[in-house]
Write an enzyme that holds these catalytic residues in place. Structure first.
Site, PDB file in Angstrom:
ATOM      1  N   GLN B 129       0.854  -1.183   0.000  1.00  0.00           N
ATOM      2  CA  GLN B 129       0.000   0.000   0.000  1.00  0.00           C
ATOM      3  C   GLN B 129       0.892   1.237   0.000  1.00  0.00           C
ATOM      4  OE1 GLN B 129      -0.651   2.000   3.265  1.00  0.00           O
ATOM      5  NE2 GLN B 129      -2.853   1.818   3.487  1.00  0.00           N
ATOM      6  N   SER B 132       1.898   6.856   2.337  1.00  0.00           N
ATOM      7  CA  SER B 132       2.741   7.853   3.009  1.00  0.00           C
ATOM      8  C   SER B 132       3.798   8.409   2.069  1.00  0.00           C
ATOM      9  CB  SER B 132       3.444   7.232   4.216  1.00  0.00           C
ATOM     10  OG  SER B 132       2.533   7.004   5.239  1.00  0.00           O
ATOM     11  N   GLU B 250      -8.582  -1.377   7.377  1.00  0.00           N
ATOM     12  CA  GLU B 250      -7.422  -1.501   8.243  1.00  0.00           C
ATOM     13  C   GLU B 250      -7.845  -1.841   9.670  1.00  0.00           C
ATOM     14  OE1 GLU B 250      -5.142   2.096   8.562  1.00  0.00           O
ATOM     15  OE2 GLU B 250      -3.255   1.009   8.752  1.00  0.00           O
ATOM     16  N   GLU B 379      -0.416  11.080  18.674  1.00  0.00           N
ATOM     17  CA  GLU B 379      -1.197  12.318  18.607  1.00  0.00           C
ATOM     18  C   GLU B 379      -2.413  12.152  17.687  1.00  0.00           C
ATOM     19  OE1 GLU B 379       2.127  12.062  18.240  1.00  0.00           O
ATOM     20  OE2 GLU B 379       2.690  12.930  20.166  1.00  0.00           O
TER      21      GLU B 379
END
Lengths: 372, 411
Positions: B129, B132, B250, B379
């Site tokens: 995949q 990013s 996911e 975060e």
């Protein structure tokens, strides 16, 4: 895998919530907080008795409802959420559980129906002063069936009529049942961090008592009673912690600062996410404790310790960060935030502080590891 | 409240046990880490996957016509539990079967689906995949890799750019890639998804040298990679919506951080000299930490049991299943560090022949920073809980209604 409460238990929880929303709004809690003369909500206590909650886990042969401990867990969660100002824990989680665990047939037959009927308020008299009570610090003594000593603080000591007292008999620790209405017992109300719960100093002078359980087994028995109570207290802690999260969330969505709701700032969002995570960990540990309690599993001491540690941490964190989320208004007497901050301290200390439980937990893990 | 299977679940578990006993490998072959540097284990992994596929266990919840079993999520969980008792080879097919292929199945034409689904489920072809990028990990919609129409009027696309942190790219046959197709539109509205052939000369895979010393991830460079318009998944400029379908798949793949945990710490603390010559486990500060880690680990374990219960009842698991990595990654780091500090001066040694547990705590310490970032940073996960679970408002966005090309980039 069925690691959840049943539909009936969820129904009971829902009914308990509705009941307490009507009978125990925080305005009622505040009456106990604000009026020095009022040490618990007698009307609520009566109403709770009429619901059958006091005898929920007491067998039918002793006039209880004969339900299991899981039913008690869901009620406990709702009482915690409502910050209920009644001696439910002292009477039900401690006294009734102790009698069912170790009482003689005669003790059961005398006490359990009276607890179920709301005629008895219980109290646990263990602490005698600052710090952890142990065999080496224990002062109270029983001789010839009479008790001498001073116990403080005793939660609900000023309103209870029956206490379980930790004392030495022939140098050996035991647990003893005392009638607090006897003239040999003096009670002095104590000021505490949580005035919505009663507390007193009890002075026993030649008070007649009867032993609960085996001689010399006081601390062992106390641990077993505390394990049972810890699971139920953990559900109160979960209920309180979840209520704090709701309060913080709802305030964060209505309070504007710098032109937007404060709930849109990551400093607040991440704080509330942290509360959520701790609350869920506490809930999962409490569920495991509930399973162990209800099935009387050998895992109970470890499961109860974990439930108590996680519950104490979650309620403490949620109650203090709820005040912080509210800002200045959260620090006022008029806001309800401090009711939870106070109750979180009461619940964390009443059956021994978290560090005592952490030590107990690690000792047990060590034994398990050594045996493996 | 109990931990027992329902009669149906028990029957399924029994069937799985019998099949595994007859078919699963009895000793481990190759590299147990499917994402490790070597591909030694790949042949063993592919062979095991083919066996599972032939029996319908490769993708239990998929429809039968696509090679699945038409089963439910709890059966998938049961199979996973039972399979973990065997020394099976690593599973490099998870990303493909969990995310890429379901995306292909949702958006590609029949011929494409028929071409790819079978080989993927049988483990003959591996997928990766490609989301990013160096300019955006958390901010996936900030992708800069460009896909432009070929100037020859063929309708083909030419892809140029770079992806990063691509798991398994080094042995993947195909991948799905999200590209910028319209830089004049706001960022979420100008991306398009394609499937690509990873063996094309226009694709170059370079391993990333991680701070931990390993190389489980890759950089992937595209230089004039030409793809057919039929390789497009979803409409032009609708790639964001397509990527949400990928990421939605996911959720069942969410795992916690592993590594040496509380029981390894306890064992180590019993054997390490502490203050005053006694065992380190006598140190009250360490005991309190150990209690906290145990309680957290138990909390996560029983949270998973609650999730399984929801699956078992045919319900969708509640949001509590999202808390795992926030807790486990931080705990992995703190526990490893305490274990290393417990060894005092000796803790600096990570030579497996000298360090306790063959250096497991030192290894954990060095991989933990990656755990706190991979699959959603601490975060971003807090944002997700705050927004999707608690219903707090999303952040105020300065990049939503601006043409992608006009967004400030900092360089």
């Amino acid at each position: 895998m069925n690691f959840d409460f049943s539909d009936d238990q969820k129904f009971l929880k829902n009914e308990a919530r509705k009941f307490l929303e009507a009978q125990c709004p925080t305005s009622r809690v505040r009456k106990v907080l604000d009026e020095d003369a009022k040490s618990f909500d007698e009307d609520l206590w009566k109403a709770v008795g009429e619901q059958g909650w006091l005898g929920a886990a007491i067998p039918e042969q002793y006039n209880g409802l004969g339900l299991g401990r899981l039913e008690l867990c869901v009620i406990a969660e709702e009482l915690g959420r409502a910050v209920a100002p009644i001696p439910f824990a002292s009477t039900v989680y401690f006294l009734a559980e102790a009698v069912m665990l170790a009482g003689s047939e005669e003790q059961k037959a005398y006490l359990l129906p009276r607890i179920a009927a709301g005629e008895v308020i219980g109290a646990m008299a263990v602490s005698e002063g600052p710090g952890v009570t142990s065999a080496s610090t224990l002062q109270a003594t029983v001789e010839g069936g009479t008790l001498n000593g001073v116990k403080l603080p005793v939660t609900d000591g000023d309103i209870a009529n029956v206490a379980l007292v930790l004392a030495k008999e022939n140098g050996k620790p035991g647990l003893f049942i005392a009638d607090l209405t006897d003239a040999s017992v003096t009670r002095d109300a104590l000021k505490t961090l949580d005035p919505t719960r009663d507390a007193a100093r009890l002075t026993f002078k030649d008070a007649p008592v009867r032993r609960l359980g085996e001689a010399g087994q006081g601390f062992e028995l106390l641990e077993q009673i505390n394990d049972r109570a810890a699971v139920l207290l953990a559900f109160e802690q979960c209920g309180g912690a979840d209520r704090c999260l709701e309060m913080a969330k709802s305030y964060a969505l209505e309070r504007y600062a710098f032109g937007r709701v404060i709930g849109s700032y990551q400093a607040i969002k991440h704080k509330l996410a942290d509360i959520y995570v701790k609350n869920e960990l506490a809930r999962s540990n409490a569920y495991y404790g509930a399973w162990a309690l209800n099935t009387d599993a050998p895992e109970l001491p470890v499961a109860a310790s974990a439930a108590r540690i996680a519950g104490s941490e979650a309620y403490w964190f949620a109650s203090k960060e709820n005040i912080q989320t509210h800002g200045g208004i959260g620090f006022t007497w008029e806001m309800d935030c401090h009711l939870h901050y106070r109750r979180s301290r009461q619940l964390s200390l009443v059956a021994g502080a978290p560090r005592v439980w952490k030590e107990r937990l690690v000792s047990q893990l060590e034994r398990r590891n050594a045996a493996a | 409240m109990d931990f027992k299977d329902t009669p149906e679940e028990a029957a399924y578990r029994q069937q799985v046990r019998e099949w595994l006993a007859a078919n699963a490998p009895k000793k481990r072959e190759g590299d147990p880490d499917p994402l490790g540097e070597s591909s030694d284990g790949l042949a063993a992994s592919k062979a095991w996957q083919a066996k599972k596929a032939a029996a319908g266990y490769a993708c239990i919840t998929w429809p039968k016509e696509w090679g699945g079993q038409g089963g439910n999520p709890i059966q998938q969980v049961i199979f996973g539990q039972e399979e973990s008792a065997f020394p099976t080879p690593g599973n490099p097919f998870q990303i493909g079967l969990g995310m890429c292929v379901p995306t292909v199945m949702t958006f590609a034409d029949e011929d494409t689906k028929k071409r790819f689904v079978g080989p993927a489920i049988r483990g003959e072809e591996i997928w990766c995949q490609l989301f990013s990028e160096p300019s955006g990990g958390s901010d996936v919609a900030g992708a800069r890799t460009r896909a432009e129409r070929a100037p020859d009027g063929s309708g083909d696309w030419i892809i140029n750019g770079q992806k990063v942190w691509t798991t398994g790219a080094q042995f993947s046959d195909f991948g799905i890639v999200i590209c910028r197709t319209n830089p004049d539109a706001p960022k979420h509205k100008g991306m398009t998804m394609f499937w690509i052939d990873m063996k094309d000369p226009g694709v170059e895979v370079r391993p990333i040298h991680q701070m931990s010393g390993g190389s489980g991830f890759n950089e992937v460079f595209f230089t004039d990679l030409r793809v057919k318009d039929s390789q497009r998944l979803g409409a032009v400029d609708d790639g964001w919506r397509v990527s949400l379908v990928t990421l939605m798949n996911e959720r069942l793949a969410v795992g916690g951080a592993s590594g040496a945990g509380w029981s390894a710490f306890l064992e180590s603390a019993r054997q390490t000299p502490g203050l005053d010559g006694g065992a380190a486990i006598k140190d009250q500060a360490l005991r309190e930490k150990l209690a906290d880690w145990y309680v957290q680990a138990e909390g996560l374990k029983h949270t998973r049991n609650r999730t399984m219960t929801a699956l078992s009842k045919g319900e969708t698991p509640g949001p509590e299943s999202s808390i795992g990595k926030i807790i486990s990654a931080v705990q992995m780091q703190e526990l490893a560090n305490s274990a290393v500090e417990m060894l005092d001066q000796y803790g600096i040694i990570n030579d497996p022949s000298l360090a306790p547990l063959r250096g497991a705590f030192q290894a954990s310490l060095m991989s933990a920073p990656g755990m706190r970032i991979a699959g959603g940073t601490d975060e971003i996960l807090r944002n997700i809980i705050a927004e999707r679970v608690l219903g707090l408002p999303g952040d105020i966005r300065v990049d939503k209604d601006v043409a992608f090309k006009d967004l400030p980039t900092g360089r």
